[in-house]
Scaffold this motif. Structure first.
Motif, PDB file in Angstrom:
ATOM      1  N   LEU A 161       0.815  -1.220   0.000  1.00 24.18           N
ATOM      2  CA  LEU A 161       0.000   0.000   0.000  1.00 24.18           C
ATOM      3  C   LEU A 161       0.846   1.267   0.000  1.00 24.18           C
ATOM      4  O   LEU A 161       0.317   2.362  -0.199  1.00 24.18           O
ATOM      5  N   GLY A 162       2.123   1.139   0.222  1.00 22.90           N
ATOM      6  CA  GLY A 162       2.984   2.310   0.268  1.00 22.90           C
ATOM      7  C   GLY A 162       4.137   2.092   1.227  1.00 22.90           C
ATOM      8  O   GLY A 162       4.360   0.976   1.705  1.00 22.90           O
ATOM      9  N   ALA A 163       4.862   3.155   1.492  1.00 28.73           N
ATOM     10  CA  ALA A 163       5.982   3.100   2.431  1.00 28.73           C
ATOM     11  C   ALA A 163       5.912   4.324   3.330  1.00 28.73           C
ATOM     12  O   ALA A 163       5.817   5.452   2.842  1.00 28.73           O
ATOM     13  N   HIS A 164       5.924   4.096   4.637  1.00 26.86           N
ATOM     14  CA  HIS A 164       5.825   5.233   5.547  1.00 26.86           C
ATOM     15  C   HIS A 164       7.223   5.611   6.036  1.00 26.86           C
ATOM     16  O   HIS A 164       8.037   4.745   6.367  1.00 26.86           O
ATOM     17  N   PRO A 165       7.527   6.920   6.079  1.00 22.54           N
ATOM     18  CA  PRO A 165       8.868   7.356   6.472  1.00 22.54           C
ATOM     19  C   PRO A 165       9.067   7.301   7.979  1.00 22.54           C
ATOM     20  O   PRO A 165       8.125   7.443   8.758  1.00 22.54           O
ATOM     21  N   VAL A 166      10.299   7.098   8.360  1.00 15.79           N
ATOM     22  CA  VAL A 166      10.684   7.167   9.774  1.00 15.79           C
ATOM     23  C   VAL A 166      10.981   8.624  10.110  1.00 15.79           C
ATOM     24  O   VAL A 166      11.653   9.329   9.338  1.00 15.79           O
ATOM     25  N   VAL A 167      10.465   9.080  11.248  1.00 17.15           N
ATOM     26  CA  VAL A 167      10.711  10.451  11.685  1.00 17.15           C
ATOM     27  C   VAL A 167      11.320  10.442  13.082  1.00 17.15           C
ATOM     28  O   VAL A 167      11.183   9.472  13.832  1.00 17.15           O
ATOM     29  N   CYS A 168      11.977  11.520  13.408  1.00 17.98           N
ATOM     30  CA  CYS A 168      12.547  11.713  14.739  1.00 17.98           C
ATOM     31  C   CYS A 168      11.610  12.614  15.535  1.00 17.98           C
ATOM     32  O   CYS A 168      11.208  13.685  15.059  1.00 17.98           O
ATOM     33  N   VAL A 169      11.253  12.170  16.742  1.00 18.23           N
ATOM     34  CA  VAL A 169      10.455  12.982  17.661  1.00 18.23           C
ATOM     35  C   VAL A 169      11.335  13.317  18.856  1.00 18.23           C
ATOM     36  O   VAL A 169      11.826  12.423  19.545  1.00 18.23           O
ATOM     37  N   ALA A 170      11.551  14.618  19.086  1.00 18.08           N
ATOM     38  CA  ALA A 170      12.458  15.061  20.145  1.00 18.08           C
ATOM     39  C   ALA A 170      11.758  16.055  21.057  1.00 18.08           C
ATOM     40  O   ALA A 170      11.025  16.941  20.581  1.00 18.08           O
ATOM     41  N   PRO A 171      11.956  15.934  22.361  1.00 10.12           N
ATOM     42  CA  PRO A 171      11.387  16.935  23.283  1.00 10.12           C
ATOM     43  C   PRO A 171      11.877  18.331  22.938  1.00 10.12           C
ATOM     44  O   PRO A 171      13.004  18.514  22.453  1.00 10.12           O
ATOM     45  N   LYS A 172      11.036  19.322  23.148  1.00  7.95           N
ATOM     46  CA  LYS A 172      11.406  20.704  22.883  1.00  7.95           C
ATOM     47  C   LYS A 172      12.707  21.061  23.604  1.00  7.95           C
ATOM     48  O   LYS A 172      12.893  20.760  24.781  1.00  7.95           O
ATOM     49  N   THR A 242      13.094   9.811  20.022  1.00  6.31           N
ATOM     50  CA  THR A 242      12.728   8.493  19.514  1.00  6.31           C
ATOM     51  C   THR A 242      12.565   8.548  18.009  1.00  6.31           C
ATOM     52  O   THR A 242      12.340   9.628  17.430  1.00  6.31           O
ATOM     53  N   LEU A 243      12.700   7.418  17.367  1.00  2.71           N
ATOM     54  CA  LEU A 243      12.505   7.266  15.929  1.00  2.71           C
ATOM     55  C   LEU A 243      11.290   6.375  15.724  1.00  2.71           C
ATOM     56  O   LEU A 243      11.306   5.205  16.121  1.00  2.71           O
ATOM     57  N   ILE A 244      10.245   6.929  15.118  1.00  3.48           N
ATOM     58  CA  ILE A 244       8.995   6.190  14.937  1.00  3.48           C
ATOM     59  C   ILE A 244       8.452   6.414  13.542  1.00  3.48           C
ATOM     60  O   ILE A 244       9.016   7.175  12.753  1.00  3.48           O
ATOM     61  N   ASP A 245       7.328   5.779  13.248  1.00  2.00           N
ATOM     62  CA  ASP A 245       6.717   5.890  11.926  1.00  2.00           C
ATOM     63  C   ASP A 245       5.899   7.173  11.815  1.00  2.00           C
ATOM     64  O   ASP A 245       5.460   7.745  12.814  1.00  2.00           O
ATOM     65  N   ALA A 246       5.650   7.582  10.587  1.00  2.00           N
ATOM     66  CA  ALA A 246       4.894   8.818  10.339  1.00  2.00           C
ATOM     67  C   ALA A 246       3.451   8.710  10.814  1.00  2.00           C
ATOM     68  O   ALA A 246       2.852   9.709  11.218  1.00  2.00           O
ATOM     69  N   CYS A 247       2.868   7.499  10.770  1.00  2.00           N
ATOM     70  CA  CYS A 247       1.474   7.323  11.217  1.00  2.00           C
ATOM     71  C   CYS A 247       1.334   7.692  12.683  1.00  2.00           C
ATOM     72  O   CYS A 247       0.398   8.386  13.082  1.00  2.00           O
ATOM     73  N   GLY A 267      12.276   4.189   4.694  1.00  2.00           N
ATOM     74  CA  GLY A 267      10.860   3.889   4.489  1.00  2.00           C
ATOM     75  C   GLY A 267      10.529   2.471   4.904  1.00  2.00           C
ATOM     76  O   GLY A 267      11.317   1.547   4.672  1.00  2.00           O
ATOM     77  N   VAL A 268       9.370   2.285   5.533  1.00  2.00           N
ATOM     78  CA  VAL A 268       8.926   0.962   5.968  1.00  2.00           C
ATOM     79  C   VAL A 268       7.664   0.588   5.182  1.00  2.00           C
ATOM     80  O   VAL A 268       6.697   1.348   5.181  1.00  2.00           O
ATOM     81  N   PRO A 269       7.651  -0.558   4.504  1.00  2.00           N
ATOM     82  CA  PRO A 269       6.485  -0.938   3.694  1.00  2.00           C
ATOM     83  C   PRO A 269       5.235  -1.154   4.542  1.00  2.00           C
ATOM     84  O   PRO A 269       5.303  -1.671   5.658  1.00  2.00           O
TER      85      PRO A 269
END
Length: 303
Positions: A161-172, A242-247, A267-269
């Motif tokens: 169905l696609g590939a979702h990118p990995v993003v970095c989420v960091a505290p302010k 943390t490194l998580i998915d875009a969803c 990208g993760v399928p």
């Protein structure tokens, strides 16, 4: 050992006595004793020793038992599958499975779209881990499942169905201003920061573990978690990056964390899984299209 021997052996292992085993499998106590004696005679060794009114398993019995447990697990799967085949399918229902990461933002968006076309159809949803989704679909307990990068299974068909990118989420305040201005972050720029990592047995966690090991960025893992939303919650509370998915990152609070795409991109399928033994209905196909549209809304690029 015959199947009846195995049934009695399992019942005694679970209950610890002949009388309790007889009640469990709905036969008389003398019958259980006779079957046990016959099993031991055929095997050529004792399975239990009587100590203080209870039957204690011998070393041989303890060695056999893990294999018996697996056998009963397989028999249970056969029973579940036969029950599902006998029950058939209701034309007015759809059974959907997703990994937890798709249950917060993607599934509700897909349901909104789907109900516009099927306002009276009832959808039953469960959020499970990928191996559980594969198992349930193989046993025909659901119509379709949505996962990240599942291993191929001969009883299932997979649609990309696609590939979702990995993003970095960091505290302010945890990432330097120059990194924020660049609009992306590299693994090397996360060196020295506390990292909340995903379980390496998870498909995304496994991919990230390989990427971080290959990059030799010197990341400092302070905690590992099994679910992506737990990782996000920990970032919200400034435990680490943390490194998580875009969803999952769609649920991030911009007042508490910064969200940046990872560079170079990973990208993760995303896949839709269906049982091959069952015809793919138009309803399942339409729900899959709604899920694909919802995935694109949260940043998953189409194949």
């Amino acid at each position: 050992m015959r199947l009846r021997h195995i049934e009695v052996f399992n019942a005694i292992m679970l209950t610890g006595s002949v009388s309790a085993a007889a009640r469990t499998i709905h036969v008389t106590q003398p019958a259980v004793s006779r079957i046990l004696q016959h099993a031991e005679l055929q095997l050529g060794f004792a399975l239990f020793q009587r100590v203080g009114g209870r039957l204690l398993p011998t070393v041989e019995a303890q060695t056999l038992y893990p294999h018996v447990e697996r056998l009963f697990s397989q028999l249970d799967e056969v029973q579940r599958l036969s029950d599902n085949l006998r029950a058939g399918r209701s034309q007015g229902e759809l059974r959907v499975l997703t990994v937890l990461a798709m249950s917060y933002e993607v599934l509700p968006r897909a349901m909104r779209l789907f109900r516009q076309k099927h306002p009276t159809l009832v959808v039953h949803h469960q959020a499970l881990h990928s191996p559980q989704i594969v198992s349930s679909l193989v046993l025909q307990e659901a119509d379709v499942g949505f996962v990240f990068s599942a291993a191929p299974h001969p009883a299932l068909s997979a649609e990309a169905l696609g590939a979702h990118p990995v993003v970095c989420v960091a505290p302010k305040g945890m990432l330097p201003a120059r990194v924020l201005r660049s609009g992306q972050v590299t693994l090397a720029q996360l060196a020295g920061l506390p990292l909340i990592a995903l379980d390496a047995r998870d498909p995304l966690g496994m991919l990230l573990a390989h990427s971080t090991r290959d990059s030799d960025a010197g990341l400092e893992v302070v905690m590992t978690v099994q679910t992506y939303h737990v990782a996000l919650a920990l970032a919200h509370h400034a435990v680490g990056v943390t490194l998580i998915d875009a969803c999952t990152a769609v649920s991030a609070d911009p007042a508490r964390v910064d969200v940046l795409p990872l560079a170079p991109a990973i990208g993760v399928p995303v896949q839709a899984l269906r049982p091959t033994a069952r015809p793919h209905s138009q309803t399942v196909r339409q729900f899959t299209r709604c899920m694909q549209q919802a995935l694109q809304e949260v940043g998953v690029s189409p194949e």
